[in-house]
Each structure stands twice: as structure tokens, then as C-alpha cells.
Design an enzyme around this catalytic site. Structure first.
Site, short mmCIF file in Angstrom:
data_model
loop_
_atom_site.label_atom_id
_atom_site.label_comp_id
_atom_site.label_asym_id
_atom_site.label_seq_id
_atom_site.Cartn_x
_atom_site.Cartn_y
_atom_site.Cartn_z
N HIS A 63 -6.16 2.10 -5.35
CA HIS A 63 -5.43 3.18 -4.67
C HIS A 63 -6.35 3.91 -3.69
CE1 HIS A 63 -1.65 5.85 -5.27
NE2 HIS A 63 -2.04 5.88 -4.02
N ALA A 67 0.85 -1.20 0.00
CA ALA A 67 0.00 0.00 0.00
C ALA A 67 0.88 1.24 0.00
CB ALA A 67 -0.92 -0.01 1.22
N GLU A 77 -1.17 3.11 -13.29
CA GLU A 77 -2.54 3.06 -12.82
C GLU A 77 -3.49 3.69 -13.83
OE1 GLU A 77 -2.76 4.69 -8.88
OE2 GLU A 77 -1.39 3.19 -8.05
#
Length: 399
Positions: A283, A229, A260
Site C-alpha cells: 500500500h 492500486a 491488510e
């Protein structure tokens, strides 16, 4: 009066802070804008607030001469050309602490879900199977959590994990004071070999690019779980995919990726999609109502402090000057090239116009110098214009 432009649906708590401070010219955009639309939206803006999808590169910044300060309502600042902003005398602020708890809670939740094989079991029930076996499912209690990067988030993850009965070890490039019963490891290899769950909380950079590669994954315990993360570039996705397919790793959870999607309709391009023992999230580690409200307030307060006093404490690209009580009638914020004689030029010009400096606060950072000068008398536009046109001056404002 400052004109404030906010992008990407920043929490209303930010507007509340601005309005309470007397700044009611606030324009909000729900999304990030394309290059041309972004330039139009920034025309005449003194303050801009963004999240992760709005990119302020050198060209956009150069087309925004009125811009005085930037707020990144998130942790990361990679979406801003920090050097270009500093070169224009524009400090950049972010929110390094406000979403700590949200990220930590998600990481611990993912660790427990993967240890219990919940993602796989959930998918099987949806598909019509009643797979009730306990094979490969474990309690978190007694397991070892290895934290790579023991900063604000990493240490909070450790605190929560201990409450769940986990043993916590960590590795960091800097010496860190352990919280609770957490123990540092002498090497990354030692942490990987000992951990049932490995979680990453490191910044992006050359030193962390593909930190978890095929060699690092091979050093992990068979049946271990990997959680990322932090930043998408930290994990070699192909190596992770191979380890999951071979069964060397029991599962993984990723909230960040090397590349992304740029919009909600664009699918993630990853070989990990469709794997039943992998949790993929878009995210959202810090995306809770509580964290967004806290971030809105934290960054807006920093921007207001800069507008009203020139304080740059916490800026990521600028000399840091803490808040100072005003000692004179006027205050000049002077950003200049960090060269000999810069301060003398400022003092001499002010003195030539019969003004007395009663307090000064100076800091430098690389090629940039920043000084807050409190002046006993009224400073007129003539003095400010002369200061702005001086060869050493990058930016000069009166607050």
C-alpha cells in the site's frame, strides 16, 4: 489556542504550516496507537491528524469532546466514522489530489515491468539462472491500456501511458472529458476485451466490491495484465489467483488487499505470495517523499483555514462553506440540526444580547446545518454558552 495531535509519522511539512499560522502546541506520534493509548493521546486535543491505520470510531470520537476537526493525511477516510464525526459537529478533511502523480508513476512502472517480465527475470538471476529469452516480453509502445475509473489518478495514468506510446481507453460510471487521445468505451466488458493492461482506480463500495471477479477476468484478453492500486475489495483475489495459475493472465500488480497487515511484522495473507509474475507492494502507491510533503501541507492548510475562518470547503462529511473574509469583529461557527427555526433561534439569541449580525453564510447537508455568522460587536462567553445549550445546537465555537 488549539492543541494539535498528529499520528503515524505525518510529514514535517504539516507542523511547519501549523507553526507558521501561530499554532505551536503540536504533539506527534510516530505510529498508530491502540484504543486506550489513543484515547489518552486525544484527551484535550482540538485537532487530530491521522493516516490510514488510526481508526476513529464512534466510541473514540464520543470520548473526545474537545475535538473540533479531523485531518486524514491520505486519500481514504474509511478509518473515520464520518457520520459520528458530523453528528458531533466535527468536519473531516483529506488529501484527494496530492499523491496523484506518485500513484500514476508506480502504475505505469508496474505495467512496463510486467510487460517485459522483469519480476520473473530478476528472480531467476538471483536464483542463479541466466534466462535471456525474449519469449513473452513486450514493449509498452503500441499496447492498449484500459483504465477503470477515470478520475484524478486514472486520467494521470493515461497521460503518462500515452507518453510511453500506449493507446489509452477508459471506462467510468460518469461521463468524463478525455485527456490527450484517450477514448471512452461503451462498457466495462468492451474495455476488458480490448486491453493488454487493465488498471483500476475506483473507490470502495457496494458497486465496486469484487468488480473484477471470475466473470470479468474471463472477459479479459488472454495474456493480459491486471493492476490494482485503488481499493483491496475491488478484486476477487481467488479468481485472480486461478487466472494467473492457468495462464489466462500473464501477470498482476497489487498495492491494496481485502485485508491488510496491521503492523510491519505481520505477513500478508494471500495466495498470490510467491508467484513470480505478481508484484505485491504494501500500500505504497502514494508513499513518496514528494507526495507526503504535499499531503502534509495540503491537509494542514485546510485545518488551519477551518480553525481561523470556519471554512469547510473540501470536507468529506460536512456542509461546505468556502473561505469568507471576516466582516465583523467576532465570528460564530454554529453547527445545528437541520430543522425549521434553527436560524431564527440563533439570530434571536444574538439580538437579545444587543449584537448585530453583519454577514452569514449557511449550508446544509442531510441532518446537519452549518452557518458562519459575523458579528459587529464583541461576543462574550455568556452568548456562546447559551448557544451551546440550545436544543438545536450540535456545536458552537467562536473564532
Amino acid at each position: 489556542m488549539a492543541r494539535i495531535v498528529l499520528f503515524e509519522n505525518i510529514h514535517p511539512s504539516a507542523r511547519e504550516v501549523f507553526v507558521a499560522a501561530g499554532y505551536d502546541d503540536v504533539v506527534s506520534h510516530a505510529t498508530a496507537l491502540s484504543s486506550d493509548a489513543l484515547r489518552d493521546a486525544l484527551r484535550g486535543a482540538h485537532v487530530v491528524g491521522i493516516r490510514s491505520r488510526t481508526h476513529l470510531d464512534a466510541a473514540v470520537l464520543a470520548d473526545s469532546p474537545d475535538l473540533r476537526v479531523i485531518g486524514c493525511f491520505c486519500i481514504g477516510t474509511n478509518q473515520v466514522d464520518l457520520d459520528a464525526a458530523a453528528g458531533q459537529g466535527v468536519p473531516v478533511f483529506n488529501a484527494p489530489f496530492s499523491n496523484t502523480r506518485s500513484v500514476a508513476e508506480m502504475v505505469l512502472a508496474e505495467a512496463i515491468l510486467l510487460l517485459r517480465r522483469i519480476p520473473e527475470k530478476n528472480a531467476r538471476v538471483h536464483q542463479g539462472f541466466w534466462d535471456k529469452t525474449a519469449e513473452g516480453a513486450y514493449e509498452a509502445r503500441g499496447k492498449t491500456l484500459g483504465i477503470i475509473g477515470y478520475g484524478n489518478i486514472g486520467s494521470q495514468v493515461g497521460t503518462l501511458a500515452e507518453l510511453a506510446g500506449m493507446q489509452v481507453i477508459f471506462h467510468d460510471v460518469e461521463a468524463k472529458l478525455p485527456r490527450g487521445n484517450a477514448k471512452p468505451t461503451v462498457s466495462l466488458k468492451r474495455l476488458l476485451a480490448q486491453s493488454d493492461v487493465v488498471t483500476l482506480h475506483v473507490p470502495a463500495g457496494r458497486g465496486t466490491h469484487n468488480l473484477i471477479n471470475a466473470q470479468a477476468i474471463a472477459a479479459m484478453k488472454p495474456g493480459a495484465i491486471l493492476i490494482n492500486a485503488s481499493r483491496g475489495t475491488v478484486v476477487d483475489i481467488d479468481a485472480l489467483h486461478a487466472a494467473l495459475e492457468s495462464g489466462h493472465l500473464a501477470g498482476a500488480a497489487l498495492d491494496v488487499f481485502p485485508v491488510e497487515p496491521k503492523s510491519p511484522d505481520e505477513p500478508l495473507d494471500s495466495p498470490l505470495r510467491g508467484m513470480p509474475n505478481v508484484i505485491l507492494t504494501p500500500h505504497i502507491g502514494g508513499s513518496t517523499q514528494e507526495s507526503q510533503e504535499n499531503i502534509g501541507r495540503e491537509v494542514a492548510e485546510k485545518l488551519v483555514a477551518y480553525l481561523q475562518s470556519g471554512a469547510t470547503k473540501g470536507s468529506v462529511n460536512f456542509p461546505e462553506v468556502a473561505y469568507q473574509e471576516r466582516a465583523g469583529k467576532s465570528r460564530i461557527l454554529h453547527v445545528h440540526r437541520n430543522v425549521p427555526g434553527a436560524m431564527g433561534a440563533l439570530s434571536s439569541l444574538v439580538a437579545e444580547h444587543g449584537l448585530n449580525i453583519v454577514a452569514q453564510h449557511l449550508q446544509t447537508r442531510g441532518p446537519i446545518g452549518y452557518v458562519i455568522s459575523d458579528i459587529e460587536g464583541e461576543v462574550g462567553e455568556t452568548v456562546i454558552s447559551l448557544l451551546r445549550s440550545h436544543p438545536v445546537t450540535i456545536r458552537c465555537d467562536l473564532v
